[in-house]
Design an enzyme around this catalytic site. Structure first.
Site, PDB file in Angstrom:
ATOM      1  N   LYS A  54       0.838  -1.207   0.000  1.00 42.19           N
ATOM      2  CA  LYS A  54       0.000   0.000   0.000  1.00 42.19           C
ATOM      3  C   LYS A  54       0.872   1.257   0.000  1.00 42.19           C
ATOM      4  O   LYS A  54       0.612   2.212  -0.737  1.00 42.19           O
ATOM      5  CB  LYS A  54      -0.939  -0.016   1.214  1.00 42.19           C
ATOM      6  N   GLN A  98      -4.117  -1.407   9.760  1.00 41.72           N
ATOM      7  CA  GLN A  98      -4.158  -2.761   9.190  1.00 41.72           C
ATOM      8  C   GLN A  98      -4.737  -3.751  10.202  1.00 41.72           C
ATOM      9  O   GLN A  98      -4.281  -3.831  11.344  1.00 41.72           O
ATOM     10  CB  GLN A  98      -2.729  -3.177   8.781  1.00 41.72           C
ATOM     11  N   ASP A 121     -10.639   3.302   4.643  1.00 40.11           N
ATOM     12  CA  ASP A 121     -11.076   1.909   4.549  1.00 40.11           C
ATOM     13  C   ASP A 121     -12.610   1.821   4.555  1.00 40.11           C
ATOM     14  O   ASP A 121     -13.169   0.762   4.240  1.00 40.11           O
ATOM     15  CB  ASP A 121     -10.541   1.114   5.755  1.00 40.11           C
TER      16      ASP A 121
END
Ligand code: NDP
Length: 304
Positions: A54, A98, A121
């Site tokens: 990412k 994460q 997200d």
């Protein structure tokens, strides 16, 4: 008949190039560099790999990118303090924590601590609520957002079609259904959601003009479960033992690709399908978040 391949690999490259150009233009015209912070707690190798990918993608697209890695023993309060700092940091427009987090940390407490405007997200309950009420400007979860882009960009706009989603998780199935149902680009489908309690799954999936499968069950959707001419997007990512491979396994989707491609009009492969789209949409969400924040600041300045 053999289906057209919907290559997430190619579509994601196209999107990443568009983002690179958009970021260059934002820097030139507005002095704005979208910034992404990724937070990793612990030393799970898969999570390290994902976060590394990412960050690399963010840098390649010209974004400002910060990777914060904390030891697995980090107390929850310390992580919440770090997020508060990122919420207040004007150089950061997107925050990604994460998952999974270590057991002593409550995932939900961390997700709700992220400023919803920086929640790239799309997991914050405020954004979940906004998506389920059809908000066109919400930050939506990256994987289902990537599926919508794959459909639209390969000429299979969901509008007016019957879409069947298999799976109702908060990460894929539910937001997928909301996006397909939403008014506007990539939406306006008639949506059915199936799950593990669905009776006669095949009878439901055979109704689909567009079939999106996110079950986490290797090669479960077989040719007899697919309507001839349907468009099939396979989100599943499963490792199955394969002694013929050096690493001892191969990655397959939830769809039995070789047989389903003979009945479908179009199908996405695994790997090279939905997987690469997720990162592209993370970058896209970060740029969108940055632009919205900058617009709001300018609006507030103009009103002052
Ligand atoms: P979850 O395990 O959270 O959800 C799976 C869903 O599938 C559940 O809703 C479950 O139903 C349903 N399901 C399971 N078995 C059956 C069955 N036999 N019949 C009908 N429905 C069934 O998984 P995720 O949504 O997180 O992920 C799904 C897949 O997508 C996984 O393979 C995952 O690795 C992959 N994935 C890929 C991503 C990418 O970037 N490519 C990103 C995220 C996920 P119920 O709710 O009743 O239990």
């Amino acid at each position: 008949m053999s289906a057209t391949l919907i290559s997430g690999k190619e579509i994601s490259q196209e999107i990443r190039e568009e983002i690179r150009q958009r970021v260059a233009e934002l820097k030139r015209a507005r002095g704005l560099t979208p910034g992404l912070a990724t937070v990793l707690v612990g030393d799970d190798p898969a999570s390290h790999m994902y976060v590394g990918m990412k960050n690399k993608a963010a840098k390649e697209a010209g974004l400002h990118s910060e990777q914060i890695t904390l030891p697995g023993s980090t107390p929850q309060d310390e992580l919440l303090g770090l997020i508060a700092g990122l919420n207040a940091n004007p150089e950061i427009h997107g925050i990604l924590v994460q998952l999974p987090l270590p057991d002593h940390i409550d995932d939900q407490a961390v997700l709700v601590a992220i400023d919803p405007d920086k929640d790239v997200d799309g997991f914050h309950p405020v954004n979940v609520g906004r998506l389920s009420t059809g908000d066109p400007d919400v930050l939506a979860p990256c994987t289902p957002l990537g599926v919508i882009e794959m459909l639209v960009r390969s000429g299979y706009d969901p509008e007016g079609r019957h879409a069947v989603v298999v799976g109702r998780s908060n990460i894929v199935g539910r937001p997928m259904a909301s996006l397909l149902l939403r008014k506007g680009r990539g939406g306006n489908a008639t949506v059915t959601v199936a799950h593990s309690r669905t009776r006669d799954l095949g009878a439901v999936t055979r109704l689909a003009d567009i079939l999106v499968v996110a079950m986490g069950r290797p090669e479960t959707i077989t040719a007899d479960m697919v309507k001839p001419g349907a468009v099939v997007i396979d989100v599943g990512t499963n490792r199955v033992d394969d002694p013929t491979r050096e690493r001892g396994y191969r990655v397959v989707g939830d769809v039995a690709f070789d047989e389903v491609k003979e009945v479908a009009e179009a199908i996405s492969p695994v790997p090279g399908g939905v997987g690469p789209m997720t990162i592209a949409m993370l970058l896209s969400n970060t740029v969108d978040a940055a632009v919205r924040m900058a617009d709001r600041m300018e609006g507030a300045g103009a009103g002052a």
